[in-house]
Scaffold this motif. Structure first.
Motif, PDB file in Angstrom:
ATOM      1  N   ARG A   1      29.753  11.851  32.741  1.00  0.00           N
ATOM      2  CA  ARG A   1      30.908  10.995  33.019  1.00  0.00           C
ATOM      3  C   ARG A   1      31.775  10.814  31.777  1.00  0.00           C
ATOM      4  O   ARG A   1      33.000  10.860  31.853  1.00  0.00           O
ATOM      5  CB  ARG A   1      30.448   9.631  33.527  1.00  0.00           C
ATOM      6  N   GLU A   2      31.139  10.618  30.615  1.00  0.00           N
ATOM      7  CA  GLU A   2      31.889  10.456  29.371  1.00  0.00           C
ATOM      8  C   GLU A   2      32.663  11.725  29.035  1.00  0.00           C
ATOM      9  O   GLU A   2      33.826  11.661  28.629  1.00  0.00           O
ATOM     10  CB  GLU A   2      30.944  10.105  28.230  1.00  0.00           C
TER      11      GLU A   2
ATOM     12  N   GLU B   1      25.442   9.854  32.742  1.00  0.00           N
ATOM     13  CA  GLU B   1      26.383   9.059  31.947  1.00  0.00           C
ATOM     14  C   GLU B   1      27.092   9.937  30.922  1.00  0.00           C
ATOM     15  O   GLU B   1      28.295   9.801  30.705  1.00  0.00           O
ATOM     16  CB  GLU B   1      25.652   7.912  31.243  1.00  0.00           C
TER      17      GLU B   1
ATOM     18  N   ARG C   1      19.591   9.456  34.359  1.00  0.00           N
ATOM     19  CA  ARG C   1      20.657   8.462  34.173  1.00  0.00           C
ATOM     20  C   ARG C   1      21.441   8.733  32.894  1.00  0.00           C
ATOM     21  O   ARG C   1      22.672   8.624  32.881  1.00  0.00           O
ATOM     22  CB  ARG C   1      20.073   7.056  34.146  1.00  0.00           C
TER      23      ARG C   1
END
Length: 61
Positions: free
Chosen positions: A42-43, A39, A35
């Motif tokens: 994605r950033e 993330e 996870r």
């Protein structure tokens, strides 16, 4: 049906329980890390940095 483990029953049961706890902790760690990594990706993609695997048909040379 009860299996007789002999005089070492407590050691055997404790060892299996400890191994099960370690496996559960490792599975949890992998899930949390997955996870966190998704993330972070994605950033990075939001800031304009793209993955090499995301490029289609681009030659590296």
């Amino acid at each position: 049906m009860m299996i007789s483990l002999g005089p070492y029953a407590s050691f055997i049961v404790t060892s299996y329980a400890a191994a099960a706890v370690v496996v559960v902790i490792l599975i949890g760690w992998v899930i949390i890390d997955y996870r966190n990594q998704t993330e972070r990706l994605r950033e990075l993609e939001r800031t304009g940095i793209s993955r090499r695997s995301g490029r289609s048909g681009t030659k590296l040379r």
